[in-house]
Structure formats: structure tokens, C-alpha cells
Scaffold this motif. Structure first.
Motif, PDB file in Angstrom:
ATOM      1  N   PRO A 102      15.872   8.883  -0.050  1.00  0.00           N
ATOM      2  CA  PRO A 102      15.772   7.510  -0.564  1.00  0.00           C
ATOM      3  C   PRO A 102      14.312   7.191  -0.873  1.00  0.00           C
ATOM      4  CG  PRO A 102      15.873   7.474   1.817  1.00  0.00           C
ATOM      5  CD  PRO A 102      16.048   8.925   1.412  1.00  0.00           C
ATOM      6  N   ASP A 103      14.089   6.063  -1.483  1.00  0.00           N
ATOM      7  CA  ASP A 103      12.710   5.653  -1.753  1.00  0.00           C
ATOM      8  C   ASP A 103      11.990   5.322  -0.441  1.00  0.00           C
ATOM      9  OD1 ASP A 103      13.054   5.915  -4.459  1.00  0.00           O
ATOM     10  OD2 ASP A 103      13.555   3.809  -4.773  1.00  0.00           O
ATOM     11  N   PRO A 104      10.673   5.558  -0.387  1.00  0.00           N
ATOM     12  CA  PRO A 104       9.913   5.204   0.811  1.00  0.00           C
ATOM     13  C   PRO A 104       9.700   3.698   0.882  1.00  0.00           C
ATOM     14  CG  PRO A 104       8.434   5.980  -0.891  1.00  0.00           C
ATOM     15  CD  PRO A 104       9.835   6.170  -1.420  1.00  0.00           C
ATOM     16  N   PRO A 105       9.200   3.201   2.009  1.00  0.00           N
ATOM     17  CA  PRO A 105       8.986   1.752   2.159  1.00  0.00           C
ATOM     18  C   PRO A 105       7.692   1.268   1.505  1.00  0.00           C
ATOM     19  CG  PRO A 105       8.412   2.866   4.184  1.00  0.00           C
ATOM     20  CD  PRO A 105       8.970   3.921   3.267  1.00  0.00           C
ATOM     21  N   PHE A 106       7.202   1.997   0.510  1.00  0.00           N
ATOM     22  CA  PHE A 106       6.019   1.580  -0.246  1.00  0.00           C
ATOM     23  C   PHE A 106       6.202   2.040  -1.684  1.00  0.00           C
ATOM     24  CE2 PHE A 106       5.154   5.544   2.013  1.00  0.00           C
ATOM     25  CZ  PHE A 106       4.799   6.405   0.989  1.00  0.00           C
ATOM     26  N   GLU A 107       5.417   1.458  -2.580  1.00  0.00           N
ATOM     27  CA  GLU A 107       5.550   1.732  -4.014  1.00  0.00           C
ATOM     28  C   GLU A 107       4.985   3.116  -4.346  1.00  0.00           C
ATOM     29  OE1 GLU A 107       6.737   1.004  -7.856  1.00  0.00           O
ATOM     30  OE2 GLU A 107       7.046  -0.319  -6.138  1.00  0.00           O
ATOM     31  N   LEU A 108       5.790   3.921  -5.031  1.00  0.00           N
ATOM     32  CA  LEU A 108       5.315   5.233  -5.469  1.00  0.00           C
ATOM     33  C   LEU A 108       4.725   5.191  -6.874  1.00  0.00           C
ATOM     34  CD1 LEU A 108       8.047   7.754  -4.223  1.00  0.00           C
ATOM     35  CD2 LEU A 108       5.673   7.553  -3.455  1.00  0.00           C
ATOM     36  N   GLY A 109       5.311   4.420  -7.751  1.00  0.00           N
ATOM     37  CA  GLY A 109       4.865   4.437  -9.142  1.00  0.00           C
ATOM     38  C   GLY A 109       5.562   5.535  -9.922  1.00  0.00           C
TER      39      GLY A 109
END
Length: 294
Positions: A122-129
């Protein structure tokens, strides 16, 4: 502007080591010189990455956060030695625990299961871009002003603009999500405990196809044998060349790869030769011309 070469990077490393309380890296071994200068400090068992310029500071910070997060997701990755980058004369410097010695060179089949694991996250708890692989093209070409043919630079900039538009219109086959961004066997170290994923600075949220096009291009341009590429696609479970958008991502990555060499050209005749080889093959549409890693 001071050239970013081995001696300059070593001086920046010395400053950063002093700030980190690490020994003077007088005997540090230069492992690679590209977007970063990578040094093995020897004792302690630490590897340092010195960024080419201040514009890489945020990327360095995000890479450390990504490594910490992936480790907590049980993806085997290199571990940060310090949790934040240090800055030496504007250049970001990150420190990493040195891995154990490689038992052999990593093969495409060592990379495939790591990508499968990464692509399930899943996506991490911060913005990857996004993985905007064409974003640095202008910077790379500008760093070679006066050293490369302006017509070659203009040609690559025109290609960049065209492929940037085409990428935005792609329909993916796989669900978008977390990707490595530079998925090559050289970014895997096969230790006694298994394969470990390295160089996390381009981890992004984008088309999973980005990660698969890299090895397809390596087969076409850099001499990865057909049987190794087949083993990779078999292990991963899909061949990105069957996707209608393959030619677009391949062309974009070729444009970025040719432009990347430009930053190495000043003072380096071998880099200029390779840059010209890559540009000429793109101009001619010669998709099978061999490129050489730099």
C-alpha cells in the motif's frame, strides 16, 4: 561553479563526516560517481552518498524515510546509518549501513521477486510523488553547456517534451502504486541472507510499468541476454513489452538515459563519446544500437 568530481565530493564528505562525528574519511573508497558520489568509509562499516547539488536535498531526505518505511514492511532494503541527511556546502550527504559482501552479482531473477513484493505494498503514510524521469533532463543538459553540441541538447529537449505529453495519456495495464523507479540488478545486492534492494531515491507512486520497462531497455540496449530477460518476466509474471504503452515509456527512458550522460561530459572524453553514440542512435531510430553503462 566547482566541478562535481571525485576530489570535490571527497572534500564534501570530509565536512559531513566531521559534523556526524565520524572519522576523517581519508581512506574512503569511491564506489560510483553519478547523481551521487558514493563512498565506502571502510571503518566504520558505513557507505556515504554525496549529492551532486542542493536540488537533491529533499530527494535524499525522502530516500531515508522510504528506507525506514520499507524495512518496516519487511522488504529487504539497505538501512540508514543516520535518520536525516547532513548538508555540506549545500550538498546533501546521507549515511548508510554497509551491507555484507555480495555472494555473487545479482541477476534479473533476483530483482523480480523484490519488485513483486514492492508492487504489492500500500502507499506509505507520507507523500511519494510521481516518477517524473524526464524532470532532470534540462538540468543534466545545462550542466554540459559548452561541452556538447547545442543541436543535440535541443533534440533531447524536444523529445522530452513530446514524451512527457505522451506519458500523461497512457492507460496502464497494472494498478499504479509504489515503484522503485530505477529497477536494475545493479540496485540489488545479493548477500548471504538474500537479495537486498538499494538506491531508493527514485521510489515513487506511479505506473508499475516504469519498473518493468527498465530491464526491457537493458535487454535492448545494454546487452542483458534474452534468456535472462525471459527469466525475469517469468518470475515477475508479465512481460511489459506486451503492453501498448511500452514504446512510450521506453522512449522516455532512453531520452532520460542519454541526457543523464551529459552531466559527466565536462572533462571526460569517454562520456562525450557515449553521449554522442546515444543521441545518434535516437536520431536514426536505431533501437538495437548497443549503449554502454556509464
Amino acid at each position: 561553479m566547482t566541478a562535481f568530481d571525485g576530489p570535490h565530493a571527497r572534500a564534501l564528505l570530509t565536512t559531513a563526516c566531521a559534523a556526524a562525528g565520524l572519522p576523517d574519511p581519508v581512506d574512503a573508497r569511491l564506489l560510483a560517481l553519478g547523481e551521487n558520489a558514493v563512498f565506502d568509509l571502510g571503518d566504520p562499516a558505513v557507505v556515504a552518498k554525496v549529492g551532486r547539488g542542493p536540488e537533491l536535498t529533499e530527494r535524499a531526505r525522502r530516500e531515508l524515510a522510504v528506507a525506514d518505511w520499507l524495512g518496516r514492511q519487511d522488504v529487504p532494503v539497505v538501512r540508514p546509518y543516520l535518520p536525516e541527511p547532513l548538508v555540506a556546502d549545500g550538498h546533501p550527504v546521507t549515511f548508510w549501513h554497509r551491507l555484507g559482501p555480495a555472494v555473487r552479482a545479482a541477476a534479473p531473477t533476483d530483482l523480480a521477486p523484490l519488485l513483486r513484493a514492492l508492487h504489492r505494498l500500500p502507499d506509505p503514510p507520507f507523500e511519494l510523488g510521481r516518477r517524473d524521469l524526464l524532470a532532470p533532463v534540462d538540468r543534466w543538459l545545462a550542466s554540459a553547456d559548452g561541452h556538447i553540441d547545442p543541436a543535440d541538447a535541443a533534440f533531447l529537449r524536444e523529445r522530452r517534451a513530446g514524451f512527457a505529453t505522451a506519458i500523461a495519456e497512457l492507460t496502464p495495464q497494472l494498478p499504479p502504486g509504489v515503484i522503485h523507479g530505477d529497477a536494475l540488478p545493479r540496485n540489488v545486492q545479493l548477500t548471504a541472507d538474500g537479495p537486498v534492494l538499494l538506491d531508493l531515491e527514485n521510489v515513487s507512486h506511479d505506473l508499475r510499468e516504469h519498473d518493468l520497462v527498465v530491464l526491457a531497455l537493458s535487454h535492448d540496449r545494454y546487452g542483458v541476454p534474452a534468456e535472462d530477460y525471459l527469466a525475469f518476466t517469468t518470475t515477475y509474471g508479465w512481460d511489459v513489452r506486451d503492453w501498448p504503452g511500452f514504446a512510450v515509456l521506453r522512449g522516455a527512458r532512453e531520452t532520460a538515459s542519454a541526457s543523464w550522460v551529459a552531466q559527466q561530459v565536462p572533462g571526460n572524453q569517454a562520456a562525450l563519446t557515449e553521449f554522442r553514440r546515444r543521441v545518434a542512435s535516437l536520431r536514426d531510430g536505431a533501437t538495437a544500437v548497443r549503449w554502454y553503462p556509464f
